[in-house]
Design a protein around this motif. Structure first.
Motif, PDB file in Angstrom:
ATOM      1  N   HIS A 178      50.409  60.866  -9.626  1.00 54.43           N
ATOM      2  CA  HIS A 178      49.119  60.967  -8.940  1.00 54.43           C
ATOM      3  C   HIS A 178      47.968  60.547  -9.867  1.00 54.43           C
ATOM      4  N   SER A 225      51.845  55.784 -10.530  1.00 53.34           N
ATOM      5  CA  SER A 225      50.678  56.251  -9.768  1.00 53.34           C
ATOM      6  C   SER A 225      51.110  57.203  -8.661  1.00 53.34           C
ATOM      7  N   GLU A 226      52.236  56.876  -8.014  1.00 57.08           N
ATOM      8  CA  GLU A 226      52.740  57.706  -6.912  1.00 57.08           C
ATOM      9  C   GLU A 226      53.292  59.032  -7.433  1.00 57.08           C
ATOM     10  N   ILE A 227      54.072  58.968  -8.491  1.00 59.23           N
ATOM     11  CA  ILE A 227      54.732  60.175  -9.001  1.00 59.23           C
ATOM     12  C   ILE A 227      53.750  61.092  -9.727  1.00 59.23           C
ATOM     13  N   GLU A 253      46.153  53.258 -11.187  1.00 59.77           N
ATOM     14  CA  GLU A 253      46.969  52.225 -11.800  1.00 59.77           C
ATOM     15  C   GLU A 253      46.478  51.899 -13.212  1.00 59.77           C
ATOM     16  N   ARG A 270      52.767  51.163  -9.967  1.00 60.31           N
ATOM     17  CA  ARG A 270      52.717  51.771  -8.630  1.00 60.31           C
ATOM     18  C   ARG A 270      53.589  53.026  -8.562  1.00 60.31           C
ATOM     19  N   ILE A 271      54.758  52.953  -9.204  1.00 58.23           N
ATOM     20  CA  ILE A 271      55.652  54.116  -9.214  1.00 58.23           C
ATOM     21  C   ILE A 271      55.006  55.278  -9.965  1.00 58.23           C
ATOM     22  N   TYR A 278      63.928  54.611 -11.135  1.00 55.75           N
ATOM     23  CA  TYR A 278      63.332  55.026  -9.860  1.00 55.75           C
ATOM     24  C   TYR A 278      64.160  54.503  -8.685  1.00 55.75           C
ATOM     25  N   GLN A 283      66.183  56.693  -5.921  1.00 52.62           N
ATOM     26  CA  GLN A 283      65.917  56.496  -4.498  1.00 52.62           C
ATOM     27  C   GLN A 283      67.206  56.208  -3.742  1.00 52.62           C
TER      28      GLN A 283
END
Length: 218
Positions: A173, A169-171, A176, A166-167, A205, A209
């Protein structure tokens, strides 16, 4: 088969063995003064017995005695403390001696962590059968616990990998599925397990954060 017992006995030495017991268990009064009923019964059947009466004796006894099983001649409330202390040092089948002193009611109940019961009114054949069934139960229980630990470990690994996907995929783009391929390739390149790579990504991560939030507060 079982040869050596560690007996944990919290009660006075001179227990009375009922007259209904096998004649092979009947002891002379002089021997009864020296040995408790469970100790005498096991020795009479040819087993080697190391008796422990205080907690401080257990560690030393277990280190010197190559015991095959543990017999608890203790009240119900003391079963788990003794069992936990003993099994922290070595995994063994655990049996409970059930008589009017260890369990003064009319029925002995089997604790989940106990592999079998034996008592003073049992014949040698009954004791051997109880021990055999108990050892089989011990191996089945141990196998089940190992399988449970493996399953929990796999679930924990899956949690870290899913978080890392998930991390990524977010960073990055990416999907999964692509994030999973990235983790797999990274693990191969670093010669590490995928879960180790995933754990590192998640922890870094989380650290970033936390620093970002702390910076904004200042």
């Amino acid at each position: 088969m079982l040869q050596t017992f560690i007996l944990i006995d919290e009660f006075p030495l001179a227990r009375h063995i009922p007259s209904s017991s096998s004649s092979s268990f009947m002891l002379e009064s002089s021997k009864l003064v020296q040995e408790s009923a469970p100790e005498a019964m096991l020795k009479d059947m040819g087993f080697r017995v190391y008796t422990v009466r205080e907690s401080k004796e257990l560690s030393m006894t277990m280190s010197k005695a190559k015991a095959d099983a543990l017999l608890l001649a203790v009240p119900p409330g003391q079963v788990e403390p003794w069992r936990t202390q003993a099994l922290a040092q070595r995994s063994l089948p655990v049996f409970w001696w059930c008589d009017s002193q260890t369990f003064p009611s009319s029925e002995c109940k089997l604790d989940p962590g106990i592999d079998g019961l034996i008592g003073p009114s049992m014949s040698p054949l009954e004791v051997h059968c109880a021990l055999l069934l108990g050892v089989n139960h011990y191996f089945q229980r141990t196998e089940w616990l190992q399988e449970r630990e493996q399953l929990l470990s796999k679930l924990e690994e899956r949690k870290w990998i899913d978080q890392a996907k998930r991390i990524l995929s977010e960073i990055k783009h990416i999907s999964e599925a692509e994030a999973y391929d990235f983790l797999r390739k990274q693990a191969m390149n670093e010669r590490k397990r995928m879960v180790d790579v995933a754990t590192s990504i998640v922890k870094v991560y989380q650290l970033l954060q936390a620093e970002h939030k702390g910076g904004r507060k200042r």
